[in-house]
Design a protein around this motif. Structure first.
Motif, PDB file in Angstrom:
ATOM      1  N   MET A   2       0.829  -1.206   0.000  1.00 45.74           N
ATOM      2  CA  MET A   2       0.000   0.000   0.000  1.00 45.74           C
ATOM      3  C   MET A   2       0.865   1.258   0.000  1.00 45.74           C
ATOM      4  N   LEU A   3       1.967   1.224   0.749  1.00 48.16           N
ATOM      5  CA  LEU A   3       2.895   2.360   0.749  1.00 48.16           C
ATOM      6  C   LEU A   3       3.511   2.556  -0.634  1.00 48.16           C
ATOM      7  N   LEU A   4       3.977   1.471  -1.237  1.00 46.21           N
ATOM      8  CA  LEU A   4       4.586   1.552  -2.562  1.00 46.21           C
ATOM      9  C   LEU A   4       3.597   2.107  -3.588  1.00 46.21           C
ATOM     10  N   ILE A   5       2.367   1.589  -3.564  1.00 45.98           N
ATOM     11  CA  ILE A   5       1.359   2.021  -4.527  1.00 45.98           C
ATOM     12  C   ILE A   5       0.969   3.473  -4.285  1.00 45.98           C
ATOM     13  N   SER A   6       0.856   3.881  -3.009  1.00 47.46           N
ATOM     14  CA  SER A   6       0.467   5.258  -2.681  1.00 47.46           C
ATOM     15  C   SER A   6       1.488   6.265  -3.190  1.00 47.46           C
ATOM     16  N   ILE A   7       2.763   5.969  -2.991  1.00 49.05           N
ATOM     17  CA  ILE A   7       3.811   6.878  -3.460  1.00 49.05           C
ATOM     18  C   ILE A   7       3.837   6.914  -4.984  1.00 49.05           C
ATOM     19  N   THR A   8       3.771   5.752  -5.611  1.00 52.55           N
ATOM     20  CA  THR A   8       3.807   5.682  -7.074  1.00 52.55           C
ATOM     21  C   THR A   8       2.617   6.396  -7.691  1.00 52.55           C
ATOM     22  N   GLU A   9       1.462   6.310  -7.037  1.00 57.97           N
ATOM     23  CA  GLU A   9       0.260   6.968  -7.550  1.00 57.97           C
ATOM     24  C   GLU A   9       0.429   8.482  -7.610  1.00 57.97           C
ATOM     25  N   PRO A  58      -6.588   0.380  -8.755  1.00 51.75           N
ATOM     26  CA  PRO A  58      -6.569   1.836  -8.949  1.00 51.75           C
ATOM     27  C   PRO A  58      -6.630   2.238 -10.425  1.00 51.75           C
ATOM     28  N   ILE A  59      -5.994   1.428 -11.279  1.00 52.08           N
ATOM     29  CA  ILE A  59      -5.988   1.724 -12.716  1.00 52.08           C
ATOM     30  C   ILE A  59      -7.388   1.575 -13.303  1.00 52.08           C
ATOM     31  N   ILE A  60      -8.046   0.458 -13.014  1.00 54.03           N
ATOM     32  CA  ILE A  60      -9.364   0.214 -13.609  1.00 54.03           C
ATOM     33  C   ILE A  60     -10.414   1.164 -13.047  1.00 54.03           C
ATOM     34  N   LEU A  61     -10.263   1.573 -11.790  1.00 56.00           N
ATOM     35  CA  LEU A  61     -11.196   2.557 -11.227  1.00 56.00           C
ATOM     36  C   LEU A  61     -11.097   3.893 -11.953  1.00 56.00           C
ATOM     37  N   LYS A  62      -9.896   4.266 -12.346  1.00 54.87           N
ATOM     38  CA  LYS A  62      -9.700   5.519 -13.104  1.00 54.87           C
ATOM     39  C   LYS A  62     -10.308   5.413 -14.502  1.00 54.87           C
ATOM     40  N   GLU A  76       5.801  14.410   2.004  1.00 55.75           N
ATOM     41  CA  GLU A  76       5.845  14.151   3.440  1.00 55.75           C
ATOM     42  C   GLU A  76       5.334  12.747   3.752  1.00 55.75           C
ATOM     43  N   THR A  77       6.047  12.080   4.643  1.00 51.93           N
ATOM     44  CA  THR A  77       5.688  10.708   5.005  1.00 51.93           C
ATOM     45  C   THR A  77       4.278  10.628   5.574  1.00 51.93           C
ATOM     46  N   GLU A  78       3.862  11.681   6.298  1.00 51.33           N
ATOM     47  CA  GLU A  78       2.519  11.692   6.884  1.00 51.33           C
ATOM     48  C   GLU A  78       1.439  11.582   5.819  1.00 51.33           C
ATOM     49  N   HIS A  79       1.673  12.224   4.659  1.00 49.70           N
ATOM     50  CA  HIS A  79       0.690  12.175   3.578  1.00 49.70           C
ATOM     51  C   HIS A  79       0.588  10.766   2.999  1.00 49.70           C
ATOM     52  N   ILE A  80       1.708  10.075   2.935  1.00 46.09           N
ATOM     53  CA  ILE A  80       1.708   8.706   2.412  1.00 46.09           C
ATOM     54  C   ILE A  80       0.977   7.771   3.363  1.00 46.09           C
ATOM     55  N   PHE A  81       1.264   7.905   4.665  1.00 44.25           N
ATOM     56  CA  PHE A  81       0.597   7.053   5.649  1.00 44.25           C
ATOM     57  C   PHE A  81      -0.911   7.316   5.683  1.00 44.25           C
ATOM     58  N   ALA A  82      -1.315   8.548   5.374  1.00 51.47           N
ATOM     59  CA  ALA A  82      -2.740   8.868   5.357  1.00 51.47           C
ATOM     60  C   ALA A  82      -3.463   8.166   4.209  1.00 51.47           C
ATOM     61  N   LYS A  83      -2.724   7.770   3.170  1.00 48.38           N
ATOM     62  CA  LYS A  83      -3.311   7.107   2.004  1.00 48.38           C
ATOM     63  C   LYS A  83      -3.457   5.594   2.172  1.00 48.38           C
ATOM     64  N   VAL A  84      -2.856   5.060   3.218  1.00 53.13           N
ATOM     65  CA  VAL A  84      -2.934   3.612   3.454  1.00 53.13           C
ATOM     66  C   VAL A  84      -4.382   3.217   3.771  1.00 53.13           C
ATOM     67  N   GLU A  85      -4.809   2.067   3.232  1.00 49.81           N
ATOM     68  CA  GLU A  85      -6.174   1.570   3.478  1.00 49.81           C
ATOM     69  C   GLU A  85      -6.239   0.929   4.866  1.00 49.81           C
ATOM     70  N   TRP A  86      -6.319   1.783   5.887  1.00 47.99           N
ATOM     71  CA  TRP A  86      -6.284   1.286   7.263  1.00 47.99           C
ATOM     72  C   TRP A  86      -7.487   0.413   7.591  1.00 47.99           C
ATOM     73  N   VAL A  87      -8.655   0.751   7.007  1.00 44.05           N
ATOM     74  CA  VAL A  87      -9.860  -0.055   7.270  1.00 44.05           C
ATOM     75  C   VAL A  87      -9.646  -1.491   6.806  1.00 44.05           C
ATOM     76  N   THR A  88      -9.027  -1.642   5.628  1.00 45.26           N
ATOM     77  CA  THR A  88      -8.755  -2.978   5.102  1.00 45.26           C
ATOM     78  C   THR A  88      -7.797  -3.742   6.007  1.00 45.26           C
ATOM     79  N   LEU A  89      -6.734  -3.069   6.453  1.00 41.83           N
ATOM     80  CA  LEU A  89      -5.740  -3.717   7.311  1.00 41.83           C
ATOM     81  C   LEU A  89      -6.364  -4.165   8.633  1.00 41.83           C
ATOM     82  N   PHE A  90      -7.173  -3.293   9.238  1.00 39.42           N
ATOM     83  CA  PHE A  90      -7.783  -3.651  10.521  1.00 39.42           C
ATOM     84  C   PHE A  90      -8.884  -4.697  10.348  1.00 39.42           C
TER      85      PHE A  90
END
Length: 433
Positions: free
Chosen positions: A63-70, A119-123, A268-282
């Motif tokens: 999720m981190l890798l995809i968020s930054i790449t996005e 993410p690609i197909i949603l776009k 900023e790292t905070e912005h990347i962490f905010a993009k993580v799908e936390w609901v999915t992880l939990f």
């Protein structure tokens, strides 16, 4: 008493997850909390034994890798170019994304593949004003079928490969890939027939798409090249992990940390962490705790042993029953704990006089992987797709998915039964092994 508690808590939690009246992550975590409060297991047992932190860390890293790449616009660029290649035609787009997902799931793993493609197909669907559900459904089906074909495609296959030394990467390809290809082709044809009436795009949207300059979406900064480099490096590590002898989780985590370090000055790292799908992880964490309750009181293990008792050691009956039980069970809960419980049971079959266990291992792999298509919680890839879709306001209804998933799993298991019987059991019985 503990058996009743664990069963009741699991059933009630599952009902709430299905009805979607309350956030699924909250429901799953609440079920886990109740198991702790009622003393079914301790906090130490829950955190140390039942939550699969390797899976959580792998998902988090990707999720981190995809968020930054996005952030670089790369996925928008790929989405537009892909859609332009098929000239915005919904059916070729439907077929194309299905084939790419299946191949990616076989060569990488299905969770990584859906994290890249969703993410690609949603776009693309948003750009063409197409319904997202058929595309998300085909991605889930394709990812689980493709993951069935290889050792690294789906966690159950990895677990079986680690338990049985002579079942190599090529063994999985040789024994499971032919069936996976057959099921995939039939599935794709059926899905095209089912959704051909709803997959239509407006000519205006297609003209707008073809007129777009895909390269204008790329943010041509050092972060773009760093993201592509680390993403390719990570995916290469996945493909070579059996040669490198490095776990997938370590490869993904290393890639995510490396990319965070490289791009720290641009974003900023905070912005990347905010993009993580936390609901999915939990939700994953909660799901592991719920299934852990069933493991703790011995329900899963007892189900596994009941298979042996019910077939009275008959080889052919055992192989077919394991195929169906693992397929149906994997549609209800995550297939990982069931496979973990079944591995030592199958290993004990040698003491019952069964000297040739390969067909039983293939039955377990087929049932566990293909059965994951039944519901949204049947496989890790399903949960990830549902989380990404919900994050883009394209929620996948649990019941609607089941209406497609359950019939398709039953069909897949029938085809698998024929395959196992013809390829393994008839030769076995003719040779009198």
């Amino acid at each position: 008493m503990e058996v009743i508690l664990a069963t009741v808590i699991f059933i009630i939690s599952y009902i709430f997850i299905m009805t979607e009246k309350i956030n699924r992550a909250v429901v799953a975590l609440s079920g886990g909390a109740l198991l702790l409060l009622t003393g079914v297991y301790s906090a130490n047992e829950m955190f140390m034994h039942y939550i699969d932190w390797n899976t959580i860390a792998l998902l988090f890293s990707m999720m981190l890798l995809i968020s930054i790449t996005e952030k670089t616009g790369l996925f928008s660029f790929i989405a537009i170019r892909f859609a332009q290649r098929v000239r915005g035609s919904p059916i070729p787009l439907f077929i194309g994304v299905s084939i790419l997902t299946a191949i990616g799931s076989a060569l990488l793993d299905n969770v990584t593949t859906v994290l890249i493609f969703v993410p690609i197909i949603l776009k693309v669907t948003k750009q063409l004003s197409l319904p997202a559900f058929p595309y998300l459904l085909i991605i889930i089906f394709s990812s689980n079928i493709g993951g069935t074909a290889t050792l690294i495609g789906d966690p159950p296959n990895i677990m079986i490969g680690q338990a049985v030394d002579h079942l190599t990467f090529l063994s999985f390809v040789n024994h499971l890939a032919p069936l996976a290809i057959i099921i995939f082709i039939i599935m794709l044809a059926l899905m095209v027939l089912l959704f051909r009436g709803t997959l239509t795009a407006q000519k205006t949207n297609i003209h707008e798409l073809m007129a777009m300059d895909a390269s204008s979406f790329l943010v041509k900064s050092p972060m773009l090249y760093q993201s592509v480099f680390v993403l390719v490096l990570t995916l290469s590590g996945f493909m070579l992990h059996s040669i490198l002898h490095i776990e997938l989780t370590i490869i993904a985590l290393s890639g995510a940390i490396l990319l965070l370090l490289l791009t720290e000055k641009e974003i900023e790292t905070e912005h990347i962490f905010a993009k993580v799908e936390w609901v999915t992880l939990f939700f994953f964490i909660g799901l592991f705790t719920l299934v852990g309750g069933l493991e703790e009181v011995g329900i899963i293990d007892e189900m596994a042993r009941a298979i042996v008792r019910s077939t009275e050691g008959d080889f052919s009956k055992t192989a077919i029953l394991i195929l169906w039980i693992s397929g149906l069970f994997s549609g209800i809960v995550d297939n990982i704990p069931f496979v973990a419980a079944m591995i030592p049971v199958i290993e004990e079959f040698e003491s019952y006089g069964m000297v040739y266990l390969d067909p039983i291992w293939w039955s377990l792999a087929l049932g566990a992987c293909l059965g994951g298509n039944a519901t949204l919680v049947g496989a890790s890839a399903n949960v990830v797709v549902a989380g990404l879709a919900e994050g883009s306001n394209q929620k996948i209804p649990f019941i609607r998915f089941m209406l497609y998933g359950i019939p398709f799993v039953l069909f897949s298991l029938i085809i698998s039964t024929i395959y196992v019987y013809v390829r393994y059991l008839i030769p076995y019985m003719s040779q009198g092994l």
